[in-house]
Scaffold this motif. Structure first.
Motif, PDB file in Angstrom:
ATOM      1  N   ASP A  40      -0.872   7.089  -4.277  1.00  0.00           N
ATOM      2  CA  ASP A  40       0.518   5.512  -4.747  1.00  0.00           C
ATOM      3  C   ASP A  40      -0.068   5.662  -6.702  1.00  0.00           C
ATOM      4  O   ASP A  40       0.592   4.244  -6.876  1.00  0.00           O
ATOM      5  CB  ASP A  40       0.429   5.104  -3.319  1.00  0.00           C
ATOM      6  CG  ASP A  40      -1.405   4.524  -3.006  1.00  0.00           C
ATOM      7  OD1 ASP A  40      -2.307   5.212  -3.280  1.00  0.00           O
ATOM      8  OD2 ASP A  40      -1.471   2.871  -2.221  1.00  0.00           O
ATOM      9  N   MET A  46     -10.191   4.703   5.951  1.00  0.00           N
ATOM     10  CA  MET A  46      -8.929   4.951   4.700  1.00  0.00           C
ATOM     11  C   MET A  46      -9.928   5.120   3.259  1.00  0.00           C
ATOM     12  O   MET A  46      -9.141   4.607   2.324  1.00  0.00           O
ATOM     13  CB  MET A  46      -7.994   4.577   4.793  1.00  0.00           C
ATOM     14  CG  MET A  46      -7.192   5.579   5.466  1.00  0.00           C
ATOM     15  SD  MET A  46      -6.068   4.345   6.820  1.00  0.00           S
ATOM     16  CE  MET A  46      -4.650   5.156   5.011  1.00  0.00           C
ATOM     17  N   HIS A  63      -2.020  -4.363  -2.283  1.00  0.00           N
ATOM     18  CA  HIS A  63      -2.234  -3.133  -1.647  1.00  0.00           C
ATOM     19  C   HIS A  63      -2.321  -3.353   0.097  1.00  0.00           C
ATOM     20  O   HIS A  63      -3.008  -2.640   0.438  1.00  0.00           O
ATOM     21  CB  HIS A  63      -3.081  -2.630  -2.231  1.00  0.00           C
ATOM     22  CG  HIS A  63      -3.258  -1.384  -1.777  1.00  0.00           C
ATOM     23  ND1 HIS A  63      -4.218  -0.657  -0.443  1.00  0.00           N
ATOM     24  CD2 HIS A  63      -3.168   0.043  -2.210  1.00  0.00           C
ATOM     25  CE1 HIS A  63      -3.595   0.201  -0.121  1.00  0.00           C
ATOM     26  NE2 HIS A  63      -3.456   0.987  -1.403  1.00  0.00           N
ATOM     27  N   HIS A  81     -10.847   1.432   2.911  1.00  0.00           N
ATOM     28  CA  HIS A  81     -10.395  -0.130   2.459  1.00  0.00           C
ATOM     29  C   HIS A  81     -11.356  -1.117   3.693  1.00  0.00           C
ATOM     30  O   HIS A  81     -10.995  -1.110   4.455  1.00  0.00           O
ATOM     31  CB  HIS A  81      -9.413   0.003   2.904  1.00  0.00           C
ATOM     32  CG  HIS A  81      -7.659   0.114   2.583  1.00  0.00           C
ATOM     33  ND1 HIS A  81      -7.835   0.019   1.268  1.00  0.00           N
ATOM     34  CD2 HIS A  81      -7.220   1.637   2.355  1.00  0.00           C
ATOM     35  CE1 HIS A  81      -7.091   1.311   0.232  1.00  0.00           C
ATOM     36  NE2 HIS A  81      -6.444   2.409   1.625  1.00  0.00           N
ATOM     37  N   ALA A  97       0.470  -0.869  -0.204  1.00  0.00           N
ATOM     38  CA  ALA A  97       0.266   0.134  -0.041  1.00  0.00           C
ATOM     39  C   ALA A  97       1.098   1.247   0.348  1.00  0.00           C
ATOM     40  O   ALA A  97       1.943   1.073  -0.386  1.00  0.00           O
ATOM     41  CB  ALA A  97      -1.617  -0.144   1.388  1.00  0.00           C
ATOM     42  N   GLY A  98       0.184   2.461  -0.160  1.00  0.00           N
ATOM     43  CA  GLY A  98       1.373   3.449   0.309  1.00  0.00           C
ATOM     44  C   GLY A  98       2.129   3.662   1.137  1.00  0.00           C
ATOM     45  O   GLY A  98       1.603   3.224   2.630  1.00  0.00           O
ATOM     46  N   GLN A 143      -4.827   8.801  -6.435  1.00  0.00           N
ATOM     47  CA  GLN A 143      -4.106   8.756  -5.010  1.00  0.00           C
ATOM     48  C   GLN A 143      -2.992   8.785  -5.577  1.00  0.00           C
ATOM     49  O   GLN A 143      -2.710   7.742  -6.491  1.00  0.00           O
ATOM     50  CB  GLN A 143      -4.655   7.044  -3.858  1.00  0.00           C
ATOM     51  CG  GLN A 143      -5.985   7.114  -3.583  1.00  0.00           C
ATOM     52  CD  GLN A 143      -5.661   7.501  -2.113  1.00  0.00           C
ATOM     53  OE1 GLN A 143      -5.120   8.512  -1.864  1.00  0.00           O
ATOM     54  NE2 GLN A 143      -7.306   7.510  -1.620  1.00  0.00           N
TER      55      GLN A 143
HETATM   56  C1  MLT Z   1      -4.483   4.527   0.482  1.00  0.00           C
HETATM   57  O1  MLT Z   1      -5.291   3.195  -0.343  1.00  0.00           O
HETATM   58  O2  MLT Z   1      -5.619   4.673   1.793  1.00  0.00           O
HETATM   59  C2  MLT Z   1      -2.949   4.569   0.197  1.00  0.00           C
HETATM   60  O3  MLT Z   1      -2.531   3.788   0.342  1.00  0.00           O
HETATM   61  C3  MLT Z   1      -2.700   5.749   1.413  1.00  0.00           C
HETATM   62  C4  MLT Z   1      -1.981   6.812   1.245  1.00  0.00           C
HETATM   63  O4  MLT Z   1      -1.066   6.418  -0.012  1.00  0.00           O
HETATM   64  O5  MLT Z   1      -0.792   7.215   1.385  1.00  0.00           O
END
Ligand code: MLT
Ligand code: MN
Ligand code: ZN
Length: 310
Positions: free
Chosen positions: A92, A246, A276, A248, A10-11, A90
């Motif tokens: 990322d 967030m 992710h 998810h 993920a990010g 986003q």
């Molecule tokens: C997310 O999907 O919530 C991200 O990975 C957050 C980020 O890129 O900081």
């Protein structure tokens, strides 16, 4: 259809540069059985020659360097990447576009919401006009249109469908607080020659009847594996944000909603894969009980360099 996982994190990736949590420190120091992961992106191809990038990660330089399939082939300057499809706006998932500025004009497939964010609050596409330029292919997922079938130029045997899904627009988007159709999409990709179908959704906040219906037809699910539980980041003292805040869906559900593990088990997909993965998620630890539970259900955890052929 060939699927190449370029970044399964993920990010922030794993280990995250500034993080000393048990998992990041353990990976760095070698005490944890876990692979490092770059930030979220995959590539798909029907012939193994030309590739479509699904999201462009900030780690794109490292990702392209480490995958020979994506190296230049003929001529002085060349790339087998023919187009980029964006799931959202986003950081990322889009910042890697800037890393492609030395190449040819980039063909980008995205929704109106995403094009809007990327030319206003986070003007990556406006900046690229001063380098390689971009060609826009609008995916008409907006308003009352919640899905759109499309093809990517040069990939005649792949049929794509963009599906509006519950999620979160980025923190800098004017839609952050009020989700708008087109902020987040999933992709169903069908190989018309092989008859194989991939459902790809690295950011998925909830699975209701609508999402399940799209997932049901897939041979392979490659879906949101960000968090194991809703309050994982809070519990580890890493952030005050919950998984839902967030955007998810955690793997383990609660009274409010079914978790991703049960969602996956309710489908008939041959391959069930989480992608992710956030650095806080215990499934990164290959010796964890959480990882063993996934193993026992036949659920895989994507890793950088993973190849899936459907
Ligand atoms: C997310 O999907 O919530 C991200 O990975 C957050 C980020 O890129 O900081
Ligand atoms: Mn993300
Ligand atoms: Zn960490």
């Amino acid at each position: 259809m060939k699927i190449l996982v370029l970044g399964s994190g993920a990010g922030g990736g794993f280990p995250q540069w500034n993080c000393n949590c048990r998992q990041c420190a353990g990976q760095r120091l070698g005490g944890l059985t876990a692979h490092a992961r770059t930030q979220s992106s995959i590539a798909v191809s029907s012939d193994g020659e030309s590739w479509v990038l699904l999201n462009a990660s900030p780690d794109i330089g490292q990702q392209l360097r480490s995958h020979p399939q994506l190296h230049p082939r003929q001529g002085l300057r060349n790339t087998p990447i023919k187009a980029v499809v964006l799931m959202d706006a986003q950081i990322d998932h889009v910042t890697g576009l800037l890393g492609m500025r030395e190449g040819p004009c980039i063909d980008i497939y995205a929704t109106p919401c995403v094009f809007e964010d990327l030319t206003t609050v986070f003007p990556v596409l406006s900046v690229l006009e001063h380098y390689c330029g971009t060609r826009w292919h609008m995916l008409p997922v907006a308003g009352t249109e919640t899905s759109a079938a499309f093809t990517v130029d040069g990939f005649a045997s792949l049929r794509f469908t963009a599906v509006a899904i519950p999620g979160k627009a980025p923190p800098y988007s004017p839609h952050r607080r009020e989700q708008t159709v087109g902020d987040n999409i999933a992709l169903l990709i069908e190989d018309l020659d092989e008859g194989a179908r991939l459902f790809y959704s690295p950011g998925l906040a909830e699975v209701g009847a609508h999402e399940l219906e799209w997932m049901h037809g897939a041979d392979c699910l490659l879906v949101d594996g960000t968090f194991w539980v809703e309050d994982e980041m809070q519990h580890a003292g890493l952030s005050s944000k919950t998984a839902s805040e967030m955007g998810h869906l955690p793997q383990i559900g609660n009274d409010a909603r079914i978790g991703m593990v049960d969602v996956m088990l309710a489908t008939a997909a041959r391959r069930k894969v989480l992608i992710h993965i956030n650095n806080s998620n215990p499934i990164l630890d290959e010796a964890s009980v959480q990882r063993r539970m996934l193993d026992s259900h036949g659920i895989e955890v994507a890793y950088d360099g993973m190849e899936i052929t459907l």
